[in-house]
Design a protein around this motif. Structure first.
Motif, short mmCIF file in Angstrom:
data_model
loop_
_atom_site.label_atom_id
_atom_site.label_comp_id
_atom_site.label_asym_id
_atom_site.label_seq_id
_atom_site.Cartn_x
_atom_site.Cartn_y
_atom_site.Cartn_z
N ALA A 7 0.32 12.71 4.52
CA ALA A 7 -0.90 13.31 6.08
C ALA A 7 -2.53 12.79 5.21
O ALA A 7 -3.25 12.85 6.50
N ASP A 8 -2.45 12.91 4.97
CA ASP A 8 -4.09 12.88 4.18
C ASP A 8 -3.90 11.74 3.25
O ASP A 8 -5.32 11.28 2.63
N GLN A 9 -3.19 10.92 3.44
CA GLN A 9 -3.20 9.41 2.86
C GLN A 9 -4.26 8.24 3.21
O GLN A 9 -5.01 8.13 2.12
N SER A 10 -4.36 8.32 4.44
CA SER A 10 -5.86 7.65 5.25
C SER A 10 -6.93 8.26 4.79
O SER A 10 -7.85 7.36 3.96
N LEU A 67 0.56 -0.82 -0.05
CA LEU A 67 0.21 0.01 -0.15
C LEU A 67 1.03 1.00 -0.18
O LEU A 67 0.44 2.39 -0.96
N PRO A 68 1.67 1.48 0.97
CA PRO A 68 2.39 2.31 0.93
C PRO A 68 3.54 2.82 -0.11
O PRO A 68 3.44 3.96 -0.63
N ILE A 69 3.93 2.04 -1.21
CA ILE A 69 4.38 2.59 -2.16
C ILE A 69 4.20 3.27 -3.48
O ILE A 69 4.44 4.22 -4.17
N PRO A 70 2.65 2.62 -4.42
CA PRO A 70 1.63 3.97 -5.03
C PRO A 70 0.90 5.06 -4.37
O PRO A 70 1.38 5.78 -4.96
N MET A 71 0.69 4.82 -3.83
CA MET A 71 0.28 5.93 -2.63
C MET A 71 1.82 6.72 -2.00
O MET A 71 0.76 7.75 -2.67
N SER A 72 3.08 6.75 -1.95
CA SER A 72 3.18 7.75 -1.71
C SER A 72 4.06 8.06 -3.21
O SER A 72 4.05 9.34 -3.27
N VAL A 73 3.89 7.62 -4.63
CA VAL A 73 4.10 7.76 -5.57
C VAL A 73 3.16 8.31 -5.93
O VAL A 73 3.47 9.79 -6.57
N ILE A 74 1.96 8.43 -6.05
CA ILE A 74 0.41 9.34 -6.83
C ILE A 74 1.23 10.54 -5.40
O ILE A 74 0.48 11.52 -6.05
#
Length: 396
Positions: free
Chosen positions: A158-161, A142-149
């Motif tokens: 801070a807005d990822q969740s 989950l963190p990989i594509p989230m961070s890339v986007i």
């Protein structure tokens, strides 16, 4: 020529407790013509499963996705019809795709590769420091594509969740009211508009700034298109990749011979990713109905004007007419003709970015944690369009 004489078959076929392709697809490929199916919502539809038929439906402009947005009885597997760029037809689709393609250049994607590589290794460092077991989904995939986007579009960490909640809601197969769906979509739209305001004030060398320039300077995107496009990029850039990373590892752990080859030769990562993209049918079903705008011959079936057709890329990727022994994972195979990213006018704009993420995520795992293995039974997602582990406990 075939016509539907039997009652439509219930669809989707794929189950959620794994990532195998349902045997019903193979049976459909052995049956002349297209298959008539009935989805959970809407009218019956045709289903294309053979490689050439799928390619034809996805590429021929006599099929319209936009028509589905105008029909209350449009067939679908999800409670709602998707919107935005994924449901547009030319010439509007062509205009917007050209703009995004210019902003989504190979240079910009390759500039993100070091960020992806460093992130993958940093996440593994955290897993190792904490000690096994780890949840490969929560702690890595989950963190990989989230961070890339976030990097690509300027989404604050801070807005990822918050974004994940909106994303999961819009892709859920659970029935919810139209009011709930509109509320979630409205909140996400307002959020994107806030990001646009921030990037307008402080533009950078990123995709969001390039899209805003296309809107503000050249007036080639209207405000609604800009927001819809950003939402499509956010959702598509996150969900599929975060599902495929654990799917790929699960597949490799059940194909030890190919895993051993990859561990001994990490240079195989690029062709391995292509073969895994072909091999793993991540979608629970074909998602988009394509309405014939006139009578169209698709293989042995005459599709009448006004009839919808679904195109199963997962089945096409396992068509023995195109890929010999298709149910065998083979890194020596040239799998680049797969349809994992679609084809034709709706080919995934972010395919190059997804490849970078999948390559670097896989490379880091096989080199840093070569003895990675399952620690417990996989818990599978059961209520979303993309299949894959909900949790995947691993040890090393």
């Amino acid at each position: 020529m075939t016509t539907a004489t039997n009652p439509p078959i219930q669809y989707p076929f794929n189950l959620f407790d794994g990532i195998a392709l349902a045997s019903a697809y193979s049976r459909a490929q052995q049956t002349p013509g297209l298959l008539k199916v009935k989805l959970p919502y809407g009218e019956p539809a045709w289903l294309a499963t053979r490689y050439e038929d799928v390619r034809f439906v996805l590429s021929d402009r006599r099929f319209s996705r936009e028509e589905a947005t105008k029909r209350a009885d449009a067939p679908r597997a999800l409670p709602r019809i998707a919107g935005g760029i994924v449901m547009m037809d030319p010439p509007e689709l062509t205009r917007i795709r050209n703009l995004v393609t210019q902003a989504f250049t190979n240079r910009r994607v390759e500039q993100l590769r070091p960020h992806v590589r460093d992130l993958a290794n940093e996440l593994i460092d955290r897993m190792v420091a904490k000690g096994p077991p780890a949840d490969l989904v929560r702690d890595y995939a989950l963190p990989i594509p989230m961070s890339v986007i976030c990097e690509l579009l300027g989404v604050p960490v801070a807005d990822q969740s918050k974004f994940k909640e909106w994303n999961d809601s819009l892709l859920s197969t659970n029935t919810q009211t139209a009011e709930q769906t509109q509320r979630n979509l409205g909140e996400l739209s307002q959020y994107i508009m806030g990001l646009i305001r921030l990037r307008r004030a402080e533009p950078g060398d990123d995709l969001m700034s390039a899209l805003i320039e296309a809107h503000d300077v050249d007036d080639r995107l209207n405000e609604r298109e800009l927001v819809q496009l950003c939402i499509a990029i956010l959702i598509a850039g996150y969900e599929a990749t975060s599902s495929q990373i654990p799917n790929f590892i699960y597949t490799l752990l059940t194909h030890q011979e190919q895993l051993a080859r990859l561990k001994s030769d990490p240079g195989l990562v690029a062709p391995a990713v292509e073969e895994l993209l072909r091999f793993v049918p991540v979608a629970s079903a074909a998602m988009f109905p394509h309405y014939a705008t006139e009578d169209v011959q698709v293989g042995e079936t005459l599709v009448r004007a006004g009839e919808p057709v679904f195109a199963s890329v997962g089945a096409a990727n396992h068509d023995p007419r195109k890929f010999s022994d298709p149910h065998r994972l083979d890194f020596d195979r040239d799998a680049r003709a797969h349809f994992a990213f679609g084809c034709g006018m709706h080919y995934c704009i972010g395919a190059s970015l997804a490849r970078v993420e999948l390559q670097e995520a896989l490379r880091a795992l096989v080199t840093r944690l070569p003895d990675l293995r399952l620690h417990a039974d996989v818990q599978w997602k059961t209520a979303t369009f993309f299949r894959g582990p909900l949790t995947m406990q691993v040890t090393w």
